[in-house]
Design an enzyme around this catalytic site. Structure first.
Site, mmCIF file in Angstrom:
data_model
loop_
_atom_site.group_PDB
_atom_site.id
_atom_site.type_symbol
_atom_site.label_atom_id
_atom_site.label_comp_id
_atom_site.label_asym_id
_atom_site.label_seq_id
_atom_site.Cartn_x
_atom_site.Cartn_y
_atom_site.Cartn_z
ATOM 1 N N LYS A 81 123.238 17.941 50.910
ATOM 2 C CA LYS A 81 123.355 16.891 51.921
ATOM 3 C C LYS A 81 122.059 16.741 52.719
ATOM 4 C CE LYS A 81 126.975 18.951 53.686
ATOM 5 N NZ LYS A 81 127.039 20.067 52.705
ATOM 6 N N THR A 82 121.495 17.867 53.152
ATOM 7 C CA THR A 82 120.239 17.813 53.914
ATOM 8 C C THR A 82 119.132 17.234 53.045
ATOM 9 O OG1 THR A 82 120.966 19.803 55.058
ATOM 10 C CG2 THR A 82 118.635 19.245 55.259
ATOM 11 N N ASP A 126 123.599 17.111 61.215
ATOM 12 C CA ASP A 126 124.319 18.053 60.366
ATOM 13 C C ASP A 126 125.584 18.494 61.099
ATOM 14 O OD1 ASP A 126 124.741 19.557 58.143
ATOM 15 O OD2 ASP A 126 123.181 21.041 58.548
ATOM 16 N N THR A 175 130.996 19.221 56.170
ATOM 17 C CA THR A 175 131.720 19.991 55.161
ATOM 18 C C THR A 175 133.216 19.728 55.307
ATOM 19 O OG1 THR A 175 131.674 21.790 56.755
ATOM 20 C CG2 THR A 175 130.054 21.880 54.993
ATOM 21 N N ARG A 234 122.518 25.908 46.280
ATOM 22 C CA ARG A 234 121.962 26.918 47.188
ATOM 23 C C ARG A 234 122.262 28.329 46.683
ATOM 24 N NH1 ARG A 234 123.726 25.840 52.466
ATOM 25 N NH2 ARG A 234 121.804 24.698 52.820
HETATM 26 P P1 ADP Z 1 123.469 21.182 52.303
HETATM 27 O O1 ADP Z 1 122.730 20.392 53.341
HETATM 28 O O2 ADP Z 1 124.533 20.386 51.608
HETATM 29 O O3 ADP Z 1 123.999 22.492 52.824
HETATM 30 P P2 ADP Z 1 120.836 21.459 51.077
HETATM 31 O O4 ADP Z 1 120.415 20.040 50.965
HETATM 32 O O5 ADP Z 1 120.253 22.266 52.191
HETATM 33 O O6 ADP Z 1 122.449 21.559 51.135
HETATM 34 O O7 ADP Z 1 120.557 22.164 49.671
HETATM 35 C C1 ADP Z 1 120.444 23.567 49.532
HETATM 36 C C2 ADP Z 1 119.353 23.883 48.542
HETATM 37 O O8 ADP Z 1 119.836 23.547 47.240
HETATM 38 C C3 ADP Z 1 118.079 23.062 48.772
HETATM 39 O O9 ADP Z 1 117.021 23.876 49.069
HETATM 40 C C4 ADP Z 1 117.725 22.475 47.433
HETATM 41 O O10 ADP Z 1 116.618 23.208 46.929
HETATM 42 C C5 ADP Z 1 118.861 22.786 46.522
HETATM 43 N N1 ADP Z 1 119.485 21.572 46.012
HETATM 44 C C6 ADP Z 1 120.620 20.995 46.497
HETATM 45 N N2 ADP Z 1 120.960 19.939 45.754
HETATM 46 C C7 ADP Z 1 120.025 19.833 44.777
HETATM 47 C C8 ADP Z 1 119.855 18.927 43.684
HETATM 48 N N3 ADP Z 1 120.735 17.939 43.436
HETATM 49 N N4 ADP Z 1 118.776 19.095 42.881
HETATM 50 C C9 ADP Z 1 117.903 20.109 43.129
HETATM 51 N N5 ADP Z 1 118.039 20.997 44.122
HETATM 52 C C10 ADP Z 1 119.080 20.873 44.946
#
Ligand code: ADP
Length: 350
Positions: A81-82, A126, A175, A234
């Site tokens: 998401k981030t 977030d 989430t 992650r």
């Molecule tokens: P969330 O905000 O949903 O908790 P993040 O965007 O922080 O998740 O993603 C966590 C890690 O996973 C990031 O550092 C990224 O490297 C990796 N990641 C997440 N989604 C992808 C994707 N579709 N392709 C490549 N890497 C991803």
């Protein structure tokens, strides 16, 4: 405004959930996440439908010379998401301002943030389901009509002051989409849900990460890590980093299936990807005849906050069909006990 919330006619969840910080990655992991975060859509693996739709909305907005509609991203922690919020800003050529629901405690915090935005900014919030209700309501007029009414003083001296807000796009991440109130959700023009990734996508993510970190990762090693990563990038990246340590100290440095399997086993990650806390959840249920058992009791046994159990550990168990949420509490299924090789015991044995 606040009083209305406390009447029996208010069907919103009672001020959602405690505004304690959500279980987030530790600081060193945040840096690691950032280092591996895709910076272009071409590097973002999978979630094809979400990405295709998002690209259309972004292009349409760019062609019209307008900010893109407000976006709500939902999905479990670590699904990207981030990363997508940053890609939206990148694609729109817009500044990205990042905050989180619990950080905006008062309407004044929000007013300060919104009025200082550069026109066209992407405001990433977030854990948006943890925004205090009063702050959320101030956001409504900012999202729809680009102003906020701040109340100054109280009682007979109360006055409102109207502050203009520059054009902006709110990108919210949650989430727990179900905890957002209907009026809030209705103000997002774009609702996108991220799903857990199939193993093939996780392998592609691991290969990219291995390239960036100069790790020798063989395809079978990548497959082994992917299968135990609960569909979550992650976790896959985190395990790659840990397995690399084992490969370096105890092997030749290369991450093969054998090294990966042995390392993950030693980290307490089993063949399906369950981590110790998840096994403890099932264990305590087995000791109570399979449940139902309240989250508090499970949390006390597993040594975790209830909120962490709900957001981090339970979704995968539910997806596997190992756990059910019922009105009377959590219930574990026969499949869960079969996987663990334990039998459910009678309640009085606990
Ligand atoms: P969330 O905000 O949903 O908790 P993040 O965007 O922080 O998740 O993603 C966590 C890690 O996973 C990031 O550092 C990224 O490297 C990796 N990641 C997440 N989604 C992808 C994707 N579709 N392709 C490549 N890497 C991803």
């Amino acid at each position: 405004m606040n009083e209305a919330r406390n009447t029996k006619h208010d069907l919103r969840p009672p001020n959602r959930i405690p505004r304690m910080p959500a279980p987030r990655p530790r600081d060193d992991e945040k840096q690691f996440d950032a280092a591996l975060r895709p910076t272009k859509f071409t590097e973002f693996v999978g979630q094809k439908q979400v990405v295709d739709n998002l690209k259309i909305f972004l292009k349409a907005a760019r062609d019209r010379g307008e900010p893109v509609d407000h976006v709500l991203l939902s999905g479990q922690p670590g699904l990207g998401k981030t990363t997508l919020a940053a890609l939206v800003a990148h694609e729109m050529g817009a500044p990205l301002v990042t905050t989180a629901g619990p950080a905006l405690e008062r309407a004044g915090d929000l007013a300060g943030l919104l009025t200082r935005l550069d026109p066209g900014s992407i405001l990433f919030v977030d854990e948006i389901h943890r925004l205090p209700a009063v702050v959320e309501e101030y956001l409504y007029s900012a999202m729809e009509d680009r102003f906020i009414n701040i109340v100054l003083d109280s009682g007979p001296h109360a006055r409102t002051m109207k502050l203009d807000v520059p054009p902006f796009t709110l990108v919210g991440a949650t989430t727990r989409e179900g905890l957002l109130s209907d009026p809030f959700r209705a103000r997002f023009g774009v609702l996108l849900r991220l799903e857990p990734y199939p193993d093939g996508d996780l392998v592609a993510i691991l290969e990219r990460s291995a390239g960036l970190l100069a790790i020798a990762l063989d395809p079978a090693g990548a497959g082994c890590i992917a299968r135990r990563s609960q569909g979550t990038p992650r976790l896959a990246n985190r395990y790659l980093r840990r397995v690399r340590d084992f490969a370096q100290v105890e092997g030749s440095g290369a991450v093969t299936a054998k090294v990966a399997e042995a390392a993950l086993e030693r980290l307490g990650i089993d063949s399906l990807g369950l981590v110790p806390v998840q096994r403890q959840i099932l264990e305590v249920l087995s000791k109570h005849g399979g449940g139902p058992l309240g989250l508090k009791t499970i949390g006390a046994y597993a040594g975790e906050e209830e909120i962490t159990l709900e957001e981090v550990y339970e979704p995968f168990l539910i997806r596997l069909g190992f756990l059910k949420r019922t009105p009377r509490g959590r219930v574990a299924t026969e499949e869960a006990f079969r996987h663990l090789g334990i039998a459910k015991r009678e309640q009085n044995l606990f």
